[in-house]
Enzyme design. Structure first.
Site, mmCIF file in Angstrom:
data_model
loop_
_atom_site.group_PDB
_atom_site.id
_atom_site.type_symbol
_atom_site.label_atom_id
_atom_site.label_comp_id
_atom_site.label_asym_id
_atom_site.label_seq_id
_atom_site.Cartn_x
_atom_site.Cartn_y
_atom_site.Cartn_z
ATOM 1 N N SER A 241 -3.919 -53.388 -13.449
ATOM 2 C CA SER A 241 -4.011 -52.203 -12.598
ATOM 3 C C SER A 241 -4.200 -52.618 -11.132
ATOM 4 O O SER A 241 -3.349 -53.295 -10.575
ATOM 5 C CB SER A 241 -5.139 -51.302 -13.105
ATOM 6 O OG SER A 241 -5.006 -49.999 -12.610
ATOM 7 N N HIS B 186 -3.615 -47.266 -20.852
ATOM 8 C CA HIS B 186 -3.689 -48.040 -19.612
ATOM 9 C C HIS B 186 -4.569 -49.284 -19.764
ATOM 10 O O HIS B 186 -4.266 -50.331 -19.203
ATOM 11 C CB HIS B 186 -4.201 -47.151 -18.487
ATOM 12 C CG HIS B 186 -4.258 -47.824 -17.152
ATOM 13 N ND1 HIS B 186 -3.171 -48.487 -16.597
ATOM 14 C CD2 HIS B 186 -5.281 -47.977 -16.255
ATOM 15 C CE1 HIS B 186 -3.511 -48.988 -15.419
ATOM 16 N NE2 HIS B 186 -4.779 -48.702 -15.196
#
Length: 265
Positions: free
Chosen positions: A96, A246
């Site tokens: 990320s 995620h």
């Protein structure tokens, strides 16, 4: 990127596993509101075979706080860390926000990278999408609370996902005066949010071997991003981590570790 002055650069905090192991060390960088502790299981596993450095990004974990949260500053932090430890060659894994730092570092400072792994993020600019979490964190009167349970109760007034709440709670710690606080620098992360989230990686090309790992249930990397990825990282492969959102390394650690191992070896 501005020129480094190493004697004045603060060095990122890290947890190092397998420090005496041979081979190319792997540097791991977490995402927004995360920290090195989130990667402890991964670090212990891989530390049996190689040296693993789990870094805390600036304004996260036990690293220093700063009013600057720009991508350029975080790239300089990484370069200073590499030089501080005298690492001649490294593999880098970024998730990320950490993946965005890793991509920019690779494009700007690519001479010492052997292999690059980007977990669930593309080099594009993203629209703001953490408003709910930021609202919740700002609403928590953490200095007035006595324990994590009370923090959790306040977070639950704004956030429904138990996994997100548990992730944020890992950042709660007890200060010397026995009051609670967050590990991350909430003020800077809030004030400068648009400066590091809604900007993409600067245009450029990294020619080294790169692996993008996308969560099957995540929308951070879509097929529409493939042309940009291939243009900026021409020697890249894009693979999917099954049954993962995620937080790919936490939601399917076995598959994630297998893909990383295959690529690095």
């Amino acid at each position: 990127m501005k020129t480094l002055s190493l004697p004045t650069m603060k060095i990122l905090h890290s947890r190092i596993y397998g420090e005496d192991q041979p081979g190319t060390p792997l540097l791991v960088m977490h995402g927004l509101f995360g920290m090195s502790d989130n990667w402890g299981s991964f670090g212990r596993e891989f530390g049996e075979q190689r040296s693993i450095h789990l870094l805390d990004l600036r304004n996260h974990g036990q690293s220093f706080h700063s009013e600057d949260m720009s991508l350029a500053a975080m790239v300089d932090d990484l370069e200073a860390y590499v030089q501080h430890y005298g690492l001649q060659e490294v593999d880098i894994l970024g998730h990320s926000l950490g993946g965005k730092v890793a991509m920019q570092y690779a494009i700007s400072k690519s001479t010492n990278i052997r292999k690059l792994i980007i977990a669930d993020i593309a080099p594009k600019a993203y629209p703001p999408h953490h408003e709910k979490i930021i609202e919740a964190l700002q609403a928590v009167k953490i200095n007035e609370l006595s324990n994590r349970k009370e923090v959790e109760e306040q977070l639950r007034q704004y956030i429904d996902e138990t996994g997100v709440i548990q992730f944020l709670l890992k950042n709660v710690y007890i200060k010397e005066d026995r009051t609670l606080d967050w590990r991350f620098n909430l003020k800077t992360l809030t004030d400068k949010y648009a400066e590091f989230i809604t900007v993409g990686v600067e245009a450029g090309v990294y020619d080294g071997e790169t692996l993008f790992l996308a969560g099957e249930k995540s929308n951070y990397i879509s097929e529409a991003d493939y042309p940009m990825i291939k243009e900026m990282f021409p020697h890249s492969a894009i693979q999917t981590v099954p049954k993962a959102g995620h937080w790919v390394q936490a939601e399917n650690p076995k598959a994630f570790s297998e893909l990383v191992t295959q690529f690095l070896s």
